[in-house]
Scaffold this motif. Sequence first.
Motif, PDB file in Angstrom:
ATOM      1  N   GLN A   1      47.660  44.256  45.925  1.00 29.65           N
ATOM      2  CA  GLN A   1      48.349  43.465  44.932  1.00 29.65           C
ATOM      3  C   GLN A   1      48.932  43.654  43.903  1.00 29.65           C
ATOM      4  OE1 GLN A   1      50.644  41.889  47.798  1.00 29.65           O
ATOM      5  NE2 GLN A   1      49.212  43.110  49.692  1.00 29.65           N
ATOM      6  N   VAL A   2      48.119  44.060  43.241  1.00 27.66           N
ATOM      7  CA  VAL A   2      48.211  43.932  41.855  1.00 27.66           C
ATOM      8  C   VAL A   2      48.547  44.636  40.838  1.00 27.66           C
ATOM      9  CG1 VAL A   2      46.803  41.384  41.958  1.00 27.66           C
ATOM     10  CG2 VAL A   2      45.865  43.659  41.122  1.00 27.66           C
ATOM     11  N   THR A   3      48.330  46.100  41.681  1.00 27.83           N
ATOM     12  CA  THR A   3      47.966  47.150  40.452  1.00 27.83           C
ATOM     13  C   THR A   3      49.159  47.549  39.814  1.00 27.83           C
ATOM     14  OG1 THR A   3      45.884  47.879  41.976  1.00 27.83           O
ATOM     15  CG2 THR A   3      47.448  49.726  40.601  1.00 27.83           C
ATOM     16  N   ASP A   4      50.681  48.063  40.426  1.00 26.44           N
ATOM     17  CA  ASP A   4      51.501  48.189  40.059  1.00 26.44           C
ATOM     18  C   ASP A   4      51.550  47.777  39.068  1.00 26.44           C
ATOM     19  OD1 ASP A   4      51.357  50.559  41.975  1.00 26.44           O
ATOM     20  OD2 ASP A   4      52.792  49.677  43.381  1.00 26.44           O
ATOM     21  N   ALA A   5      51.598  46.106  39.056  1.00 23.91           N
ATOM     22  CA  ALA A   5      52.409  45.124  38.422  1.00 23.91           C
ATOM     23  C   ALA A   5      51.522  44.981  36.698  1.00 23.91           C
ATOM     24  CB  ALA A   5      52.311  43.935  38.699  1.00 23.91           C
TER      25      ALA A   5
ATOM     26  N   ALA B   1      52.490  39.459  34.256  1.00 23.74           N
ATOM     27  CA  ALA B   1      52.771  39.896  35.298  1.00 23.74           C
ATOM     28  C   ALA B   1      51.761  39.304  36.279  1.00 23.74           C
ATOM     29  CB  ALA B   1      51.534  41.383  35.080  1.00 23.74           C
ATOM     30  N   VAL B   2      50.687  39.102  36.587  1.00 25.33           N
ATOM     31  CA  VAL B   2      50.086  38.001  37.243  1.00 25.33           C
ATOM     32  C   VAL B   2      50.922  36.878  37.767  1.00 25.33           C
ATOM     33  CG1 VAL B   2      47.955  37.241  37.898  1.00 25.33           C
ATOM     34  CG2 VAL B   2      47.763  39.314  36.858  1.00 25.33           C
TER      35      VAL B   2
ATOM     36  N   LEU C   1      44.352  35.545  43.491  1.00 23.80           N
ATOM     37  CA  LEU C   1      45.180  36.789  43.190  1.00 23.80           C
ATOM     38  C   LEU C   1      44.333  37.775  42.795  1.00 23.80           C
ATOM     39  CD1 LEU C   1      47.154  38.718  44.181  1.00 23.80           C
ATOM     40  CD2 LEU C   1      48.502  38.002  41.791  1.00 23.80           C
ATOM     41  N   ILE C   2      43.950  37.383  41.047  1.00 21.68           N
ATOM     42  CA  ILE C   2      42.710  37.896  40.226  1.00 21.68           C
ATOM     43  C   ILE C   2      42.266  37.747  39.634  1.00 21.68           C
ATOM     44  CG2 ILE C   2      44.443  38.993  38.948  1.00 21.68           C
ATOM     45  CD1 ILE C   2      41.884  41.760  40.546  1.00 21.68           C
ATOM     46  N   THR C   3      40.888  37.272  39.228  1.00 17.20           N
ATOM     47  CA  THR C   3      40.003  36.283  38.432  1.00 17.20           C
ATOM     48  C   THR C   3      40.914  36.745  36.954  1.00 17.20           C
ATOM     49  OG1 THR C   3      38.290  38.141  38.088  1.00 17.20           O
ATOM     50  CG2 THR C   3      37.679  36.409  40.176  1.00 17.20           C
ATOM     51  N   PRO C   4      40.782  35.551  36.342  1.00 17.37           N
ATOM     52  CA  PRO C   4      41.124  35.856  34.949  1.00 17.37           C
ATOM     53  C   PRO C   4      40.234  36.410  34.488  1.00 17.37           C
ATOM     54  CG  PRO C   4      41.691  33.512  35.411  1.00 17.37           C
ATOM     55  CD  PRO C   4      40.824  34.237  36.978  1.00 17.37           C
TER      56      PRO C   4
END
Length: 428
Positions: free
Chosen positions: A415-419, A362-363, A377-380
């Motif tokens: 940005q990432v919560t819904d995904a 998803a990310v 976008l978000i750290t691993p």
Amino acid sequence: MTDAQETAAHLRTTTGGGPPDAEVPSDGQPTPIPLLEPREGIPPVVADAEALARVVAAFAAGTGPVAVDAERASGYRYGQRAYLVQLRREGAGSALIDPVGCPDLSALGEALSGTEWILHAATQDLPCLREIGMVPTSLFDTELAGRLAGFPRVGLGAMVESVLGYALEKGHSAVDWSTRPLPEPWLRYAALDVELLVDLRDALEKELDRQGKLDWARQEFDAIAAAPPAPPRKDPWRRTSGMHKVRRRRQMAVVRELWESRDRIAQRRDVSPGKVLGDAAIVEAALALPANVHALSALPGYGQRMGRRQLDQWMAAVDRAKALPENELPQPGATPAGPPPPRSWADKDPAAAARLSAARAAVSALAEELNLPQENLITPDTVRRLCWEPPQRLEADTVAGALAGYGARPWQIEQVTDALVTALAATA
């Protein structure tokens, strides 16, 4: 052509750095214009209090943001201290400051307090700048801006070329900046590193604004400026390259003794530890546990060019480790905080492994859609922690709260919560 590239034509006409447009070959890509000299020439190196006071006054009277860069002697000297600081500001021009002659730049730092600092890869230079009294209150990181804007190559030379249409010299990035006097070609290279940073910042700001990412970038820059100094590493000897081969506690003790002896020598001589004894040689001695100097000298890294005195000091370190009682031997590395390595998840927790696979996918898809690297976008690590211990209730508010607890910025959470909720729910 991106807005940042369109901005280049205007910048080239206003900075006096070259013609408004470069020759365009058949492939449609303009040929970069070599940037060979700073526009006011190479500034003199500031190395005494009187000259520094003049620079402080000039930069305090300048306007707009200040471009800042620092050169270290990585691989040559002990530690990561700065050996040259470069600055440029409208109304002040460029300055090259020698931190050896002027080890305290806190007056300059105070004069620039409240001014936006422009750095390229800020986290690399901020520690050595902090050591000499220079700490920004706000900053703009052109490398990070390039990542968020989706540029495939974000080195300074690549960014200046693709955004502004100029080619910077690349030949002196890895030289020994502790050399004195610094050769003129090195000083020219250093001055050119800040020559176009303000122009690059302005172009990238417009591009980020066009993409709707400017607020994202500002949140990232604020986080960097507000971050405290990194604490000293615990047991730094455990980071010896090749340490994964060392399994037994007695062997670990040899690594520790050799590493600490090497570090003391390197610090005393002010040279890079790797020039005293290589990591590979430390690991070889640990694995072999040589019985005497003759056996040690036969190991890789302890060959013919090493004198008897050096061999004796390394053998003494090995002997100290061999003589330690069992209760003083180092323990295996402590389990790091957080989840185990992902490669073990399938065996330890198959459900967590499934969550991680779905979340990563998803990310990845979202990062591609937003045209930026996944790790920005978000750290691993944040994704791993969320997947290893997800909230009991998989809803937007709980996932967002977990992400915030792991240090994610508001724009990232948005940005990432819904995904991530969708991915985790699909594997529940």
